[in-house]
Design an enzyme around this catalytic site. Structure first.
Site, short mmCIF file in Angstrom:
data_model
loop_
_atom_site.label_atom_id
_atom_site.label_comp_id
_atom_site.label_asym_id
_atom_site.label_seq_id
_atom_site.Cartn_x
_atom_site.Cartn_y
_atom_site.Cartn_z
N GLY A 162 -0.93 17.75 7.19
CA GLY A 162 -1.90 17.66 6.10
C GLY A 162 -1.25 17.18 4.83
N GLY A 190 -3.02 17.04 1.64
CA GLY A 190 -3.73 17.42 0.43
C GLY A 190 -2.75 18.05 -0.54
N GLY A 191 -3.25 18.78 -1.51
CA GLY A 191 -2.37 19.37 -2.52
C GLY A 191 -1.34 20.31 -1.94
N ALA A 192 -1.76 21.19 -1.01
CA ALA A 192 -0.82 22.15 -0.42
C ALA A 192 0.23 21.45 0.42
CB ALA A 192 -1.59 23.18 0.42
N GLY A 193 -0.21 20.50 1.26
CA GLY A 193 0.72 19.80 2.12
C GLY A 193 1.72 18.97 1.34
N PHE A 199 -14.54 29.10 -17.38
CA PHE A 199 -14.93 28.96 -15.98
C PHE A 199 -15.47 30.30 -15.50
CE2 PHE A 199 -14.17 26.25 -12.13
CZ PHE A 199 -14.44 25.03 -12.73
N ASP A 250 -8.85 21.52 11.36
CA ASP A 250 -8.01 21.19 12.52
C ASP A 250 -6.85 22.18 12.71
OD1 ASP A 250 -9.62 18.92 12.79
OD2 ASP A 250 -8.33 17.74 11.48
N GLN A 291 -18.02 30.41 1.16
CA GLN A 291 -18.56 30.30 -0.20
C GLN A 291 -19.59 29.17 -0.31
OE1 GLN A 291 -16.28 28.86 -3.97
NE2 GLN A 291 -16.42 31.09 -4.13
N HIS A 346 -21.34 26.97 -3.08
CA HIS A 346 -21.24 26.58 -4.49
C HIS A 346 -22.64 26.49 -5.07
CE1 HIS A 346 -20.19 24.48 -8.16
NE2 HIS A 346 -18.92 24.66 -7.88
N LEU A 405 -20.89 17.66 -4.93
CA LEU A 405 -20.53 18.74 -5.85
C LEU A 405 -20.77 18.36 -7.31
CD1 LEU A 405 -19.11 21.51 -6.32
CD2 LEU A 405 -16.96 20.23 -6.40
N GLU A 420 -18.31 23.44 -11.52
CA GLU A 420 -18.57 24.61 -12.36
C GLU A 420 -18.20 24.33 -13.81
OE1 GLU A 420 -17.03 29.21 -12.11
OE2 GLU A 420 -17.47 28.12 -10.28
N ARG A 429 -19.29 32.74 -8.22
CA ARG A 429 -20.12 31.78 -7.48
C ARG A 429 -21.10 32.45 -6.51
NH1 ARG A 429 -15.49 27.16 -6.35
NH2 ARG A 429 -15.57 26.25 -8.45
N HIS A 461 -19.17 25.28 0.36
CA HIS A 461 -18.14 24.66 -0.46
C HIS A 461 -16.72 25.03 -0.06
CE1 HIS A 461 -16.28 22.97 -4.02
NE2 HIS A 461 -15.82 24.14 -4.41
N GLU A 485 -6.36 25.87 1.74
CA GLU A 485 -7.61 26.41 2.27
C GLU A 485 -7.49 26.78 3.75
OE1 GLU A 485 -12.42 25.40 2.35
OE2 GLU A 485 -11.02 23.97 1.44
N ARG A 498 -14.00 33.40 -3.65
CA ARG A 498 -13.01 32.72 -4.50
C ARG A 498 -13.56 32.45 -5.88
NH1 ARG A 498 -12.01 27.57 -6.04
NH2 ARG A 498 -13.34 26.52 -4.50
N LEU A 552 -7.16 25.05 -6.62
CA LEU A 552 -6.05 24.15 -6.92
C LEU A 552 -4.79 24.95 -7.22
CD1 LEU A 552 -7.62 21.29 -9.12
CD2 LEU A 552 -6.96 21.22 -6.71
#
Length: 624
Positions: free
Chosen positions: A44, A46-49, A149, A251, A270, A272, A282, A285, A316, A383, A416, A427, A433
């Protein structure tokens, strides 16, 4: 890198090594296989990967990042509102207040050791992102801009609304993802782009690597490593209407399930409050953080009735339930009275263009609305998945043996896909993020602490990956009566109808029967038409549907079993939270061959990492 050929006989798989080539043959069909060896692999981008891969490469580990998408198309790019950190730029703040809000937002199902770690690490993590080059919006004095927020307070809930969310206009995820990808490339991280990972390679309970398909040429690849990091995101596309990209198919979670390991808290999904009516796209928020508010058909700003102290900036789950109640009671908008409105018309065009430019564009494209002149039609939309692969706050994957937690050697998860659990039953906005970068970094730090560089690799098991390749072959030549799209739509509608914002015992029981029947249909009735291996989207979408189905089944079973209302899991037949019987995490297992679901439970971590630094937050009734 070793090229091999794996030879599959009719039902028995065998791998024959010829030095560089392996053949895998099934019913006269050969599959070319290529072997790779790395210190660590990240699945993956994304941000974490990316944060995990960047951290590992920086630390000198031979690291591969495997992704089914080009990295900057990962779903992190769609995150809009921002990232929470108690910087105190806009107002007085403290990371302990942030932790209090996160525990409260989780409806006390969040693990307080992990929440302690995340909220304390938030400030250095965001400042590190700034140094990496994330183009945050700025205050007049040049410091990072922060906005209000939902669910955020000062002084442990007693000091009013906090201003804690660090933002890059309304494209924070976009800014973060592109910056992290640039840093990863700068540090020479090896990427395998448009490779679809199908399964983990397990040996005696340890993770030894993964199996993947190269979408471009159809070759099968086996990646051997000491450390495998799952960062594949959520499974929002199990539902009919979701803000998730069509690639959000869980996956990594499914790979873990097929390996006989559990997922945790999948019943907590969740919704949204502000997905665009019709398309599900989306609306951040942050639109409400900048002063937007919800309206019903009478033109009433209704949220103060449900959350008197914070109104539209309640958490939320509270806002989504409030909208649903307005619609149910006949105050919905439109010919069908089936949605609400988000009003931004009182904000100046200059503010919107500076802080919400993407929202203005999205509303025009997907709702045909000019937000400076008319409100946006919105509806609660799936979401985020609070549940996922259970880990500790270091990112190490946990299973249970004889009722006791046990670490899965060589396997980590972040983002996630993971359930740390910092989000618990619900959450807070802008904690996602934060979650991905804090725990992406934590995984890299933990691997550095436990894996010596240049550790030698032992050989993989003789037939590693054979089951995965046999499944690919079976899907590729499926000859039933129903297309992937038909079965997927049935699954999505069952989830949308039977595991919605409000849930009920009878509806959930019906959902269990329906989703189990749908899962059996996937096994017995699937028909695919593309028999090639080169860029076979029919095959990949079918494999993704397999992944979604495992999680849909476990979500429905877990929801039916939890006899209480907590966070995003709101039951009309059990309206109150039950801390005596249900303050515990659900662990769900699925036997993919028989369809048998097993549910067990593990306790919530109620102690912080250091009582002298932050005291445990005792449970109380959650109101806003």
């Amino acid at each position: 890198m070793l090229s091999s050929a794996l030879k599959l006989t009719k039902k028995v798989c065998s791998i024959k090594s010829n030095g560089l080539i392996r053949n895998f043959t099934t019913q006269s069909r050969d599959y070319a296989v290529v072997d790779h060896t790395y210190d660590a692999i990240v699945v993956g981008a994304g941000g974490a990967g990316l944060r995990a891969a960047l951290g590992l490469t920086e630390k000198g580990y031979k690291t591969a990042c495997i992704t089914k998408l080009f990295p900057t198309r990962s779903h992190t790019v769609a995150a809009q509102g921002g990232i929470n950190a108690a910087l105190g730029n806009a107002d007085q703040d403290d990371w302990r207040w942030h932790a209090y809000d996160t525990v409260k937002g989780s409806d006390f199902l969040g693990d307080q050791d992990a929440i302690h770690y995340m909220c304390k690490e938030a400030v250095p993590t965001v400042l590190e992102l700034e140094q990496y080059g994330v183009p945050f919006s700025r205050m007049d004095d040049g410091r990072i801009y922060q906005r209000a927020f939902g669910g955020q307070s000062k002084d442990f809930g007693k000091g009013g609304q906090a201003t804690r969310c660090c933002a890059a206009a309304d494209r924070t995820g976009h800014a973060l993802l592109h910056t992290l990808y640039g840093q990863a490339v700068k540090h020479n991280t090896k990427f395998y782009i448009e490779y679809f990972v199908t399964d983990l390679i397990m040996e005696n309970g340890d993770c030894r690597g993964v199996v993947a398909i190269n979408l471009e040429d159809g070759t099968i690849h086996r990646f051997r490593s000491h450390a495998t990091v799952i960062a594949t995101g959520g499974y929002g596309r199990a539902y009919f209407s979701a803000t998730s990209a069509h690639t959000c198919t869980g996956d990594g979670n499914a790979m873990v399930i097929r390996a006989g390991l559990p997922c945790q808290d999948l019943e907590f999904v969740q919704f949204h409050p502000t997905g665009i009516y019709g398309s599900g796209c989306l609306i951040t928020e942050g639109a409400r953080g900048e002063g937007g508010y919800l309206l019903n058909s009478a033109g009433e700003r209704f949220m103060p009735r449900y959350a008197p102290s914070v109104a539209d900036l309640a958490s939320r789950d509270v806002v989504s339930r409030s909208e649903t109640m307005e619609i149910r009671e006949g105050r919905g908008v439109g010919p069908e009275k089936d949605h609400c409105l988000l009003n931004l018309t009182h904000l100046s065009p200059e503010i919107i263009d500076e802080r919400l430019p993407g929202i203005r564009e999205t509303a025009m494209i997907f709702a045909g609305v000019d937000v400076t002149k008319e409100p946006i039609p919105v509806i609660p939309t799936v979401h985020y998945n609070m549940g996922g692969i259970p880990t500790n706050y270091k990112g190490q994957v946990i299973t249970q043996v004889d009722g006791k937690d046990k670490l899965v050697k060589g396997l980590y998860a972040a983002g996630e896909a993971a359930c740390v659990s910092v989000h618990g039953a619900n959450r807070l906005g802008a904690n996602s993020l934060l979650d991905i970068v804090v725990f992406g970094r934590a995984v890299a730090n933990e691997i550095e602490a436990t894996l010596a560089k240049d550790t030698p690799h032992k050989p993989l098991p003789p037939n590693a990956g054979e089951q995965s390749i046999a499944n690919i072959d079976a899907i590729r030549f499926s000859n039933g009566t129903r297309s992937t799209a038909e079965i997927r739509l049935e699954m999505q509608k069952i989830m949308q109808r039977n595991a919605a914002v409000f849930r009920d015992g009878q509806v959930l029981k019906e959902g269990v029967e329906l989703i189990d029947k749908c899962a059996r249909s996937l096994i017995t009735d699937l028909k695919t038409t593309d028999r090639t291996m080169i860029w076979n989207t029919d095959l990949i979408e079918s494999l993704e549907l397999q992944n979604l189905m495992t999680q849909a089944v476990l979500t429905m079973h877990s929801a039916e079993a939890r006899k209480e209302s907590r966070g995003a899991h709101a039951r009309e037949d059990f309206k109150e939270r039950d801390d005596v019987n249900w303050m515990k995490h659900t662990l769900s297992y699925l036997d993919v061959d028989t369809g048998k679901v097993t549910l067990t439970y593990r306790p919530v971590v109620s102690e912080t990492l250091d009582q002298s630094e932050m005291e445990t937050i005792k449970p109380f009734k959650r109101v806003y």
